[in-house]
Motif scaffolding. Sequence first.
Motif, PDB file in Angstrom:
ATOM      1  N   VAL A 126     -56.704 -20.841   3.818  1.00 20.49           N
ATOM      2  CA  VAL A 126     -56.455 -20.002   2.952  1.00 20.49           C
ATOM      3  C   VAL A 126     -57.290 -20.677   1.821  1.00 20.49           C
ATOM      4  N   HIS A 127     -58.250 -19.841   1.301  1.00 17.31           N
ATOM      5  CA  HIS A 127     -59.079 -20.256   0.040  1.00 17.31           C
ATOM      6  C   HIS A 127     -58.412 -20.700  -1.095  1.00 17.31           C
ATOM      7  N   ASN A 128     -58.779 -21.639  -1.575  1.00 20.68           N
ATOM      8  CA  ASN A 128     -58.014 -22.416  -2.856  1.00 20.68           C
ATOM      9  C   ASN A 128     -57.873 -21.174  -4.057  1.00 20.68           C
ATOM     10  N   ASP A 129     -58.836 -20.484  -4.268  1.00 17.41           N
ATOM     11  CA  ASP A 129     -58.540 -19.442  -5.444  1.00 17.41           C
ATOM     12  C   ASP A 129     -57.477 -18.392  -5.111  1.00 17.41           C
ATOM     13  N   ILE A 130     -57.171 -18.340  -3.916  1.00 12.25           N
ATOM     14  CA  ILE A 130     -55.778 -17.449  -3.496  1.00 12.25           C
ATOM     15  C   ILE A 130     -54.672 -18.283  -3.348  1.00 12.25           C
TER      16      ILE A 130
ATOM     17  N   VAL B 274     -48.306 -17.134  16.048  1.00 12.78           N
ATOM     18  CA  VAL B 274     -47.646 -15.926  16.718  1.00 12.78           C
ATOM     19  C   VAL B 274     -48.663 -15.780  17.790  1.00 12.78           C
ATOM     20  N   VAL B 275     -48.158 -15.781  19.132  1.00 17.68           N
ATOM     21  CA  VAL B 275     -49.088 -15.005  20.182  1.00 17.68           C
ATOM     22  C   VAL B 275     -48.618 -13.907  20.274  1.00 17.68           C
ATOM     23  N   VAL B 276     -49.527 -12.948  21.122  1.00 15.82           N
ATOM     24  CA  VAL B 276     -49.082 -11.638  21.400  1.00 15.82           C
ATOM     25  C   VAL B 276     -49.196 -11.574  23.208  1.00 15.82           C
TER      26      VAL B 276
ATOM     27  N   GLY C 139     -44.229 -17.820  -0.951  1.00 21.11           N
ATOM     28  CA  GLY C 139     -43.417 -16.762  -1.549  1.00 21.11           C
ATOM     29  C   GLY C 139     -43.638 -15.231  -1.142  1.00 21.11           C
ATOM     30  N   GLU C 140     -43.859 -14.467  -1.834  1.00 20.42           N
ATOM     31  CA  GLU C 140     -43.980 -13.086  -1.278  1.00 20.42           C
ATOM     32  C   GLU C 140     -45.471 -12.864  -0.502  1.00 20.42           C
ATOM     33  N   ASN C 141     -46.463 -13.680  -0.628  1.00 23.69           N
ATOM     34  CA  ASN C 141     -47.527 -13.708  -0.148  1.00 23.69           C
ATOM     35  C   ASN C 141     -47.758 -14.168   1.461  1.00 23.69           C
ATOM     36  N   VAL C 142     -48.294 -13.316   2.484  1.00 19.64           N
ATOM     37  CA  VAL C 142     -48.438 -13.789   3.706  1.00 19.64           C
ATOM     38  C   VAL C 142     -49.861 -13.519   4.080  1.00 19.64           C
ATOM     39  N   PHE C 143     -50.445 -14.825   4.337  1.00 13.52           N
ATOM     40  CA  PHE C 143     -52.031 -14.887   5.104  1.00 13.52           C
ATOM     41  C   PHE C 143     -51.879 -15.065   6.559  1.00 13.52           C
ATOM     42  N   HIS C 144     -53.025 -14.827   6.963  1.00  8.58           N
ATOM     43  CA  HIS C 144     -53.039 -15.279   8.303  1.00  8.58           C
ATOM     44  C   HIS C 144     -54.645 -15.413   8.913  1.00  8.58           C
ATOM     45  N   THR C 145     -54.819 -16.396   9.851  1.00 10.82           N
ATOM     46  CA  THR C 145     -56.225 -16.352  10.465  1.00 10.82           C
ATOM     47  C   THR C 145     -56.028 -16.395  11.908  1.00 10.82           C
ATOM     48  N   VAL C 146     -57.036 -16.008  12.565  1.00 11.83           N
ATOM     49  CA  VAL C 146     -57.003 -15.909  14.057  1.00 11.83           C
ATOM     50  C   VAL C 146     -57.738 -17.208  14.531  1.00 11.83           C
TER      51      VAL C 146
END
Length: 177
Positions: free
Chosen positions: A148-152, A125-127, A44-51
């Motif tokens: 992404v942790h389940n609580d989130i 995404v790559v830079v 939805g409106e939430n955006v999460f990321h990992t590296v």
Amino acid sequence: MVWLMLTAIVFDVEDFKELNVPLPAVVQEYINQSSTLFKFYVLGENVFHTVEKSIPNSTTLRKSYKRNSSRPIMFNSLKSLPNYAETRDLGDAVSCKVDLDLKLVKDAAKWIARTLDLAIFGFDVVVQDGTGDHVIVDVNYFPSFKEVHNDIAIPAFWDAIKMKYISKKTALKASSS
């Protein structure tokens, strides 16, 4: 169903002649990216990321290409990266500083959501080294969200479904009026 994501890294045009990959296939330019991949998850409106670690830069891969009798480097991209262990000390530092423009990527996430009419998806995404260009290299309409942790993730998942339902219901009412 078993997924096989056969990937080939090709350095010379002649290598395409005897390349044996399942068709249809996707051909894309290789982007040097300091072995760094950013995985984005949108709920939805939430955006999460990992590296994450990624494939080494092309100078390192060319060394492997030459050791491989100058044949394309083939691997299953769902299982492993090519020769990462043997190239770790050849100049591609995963810990190098990559400047990620988070606002740019979040704007791209909104554009993807609007254009593809998606509420739940992921993309990588790559830079690009040297230019700093941000390149989307993959879009998944329903990724695992394992980073992404389940609580989130769980509340964000349900909020995304609820918001999509409300927007579709509102659009349906407007079109029938």
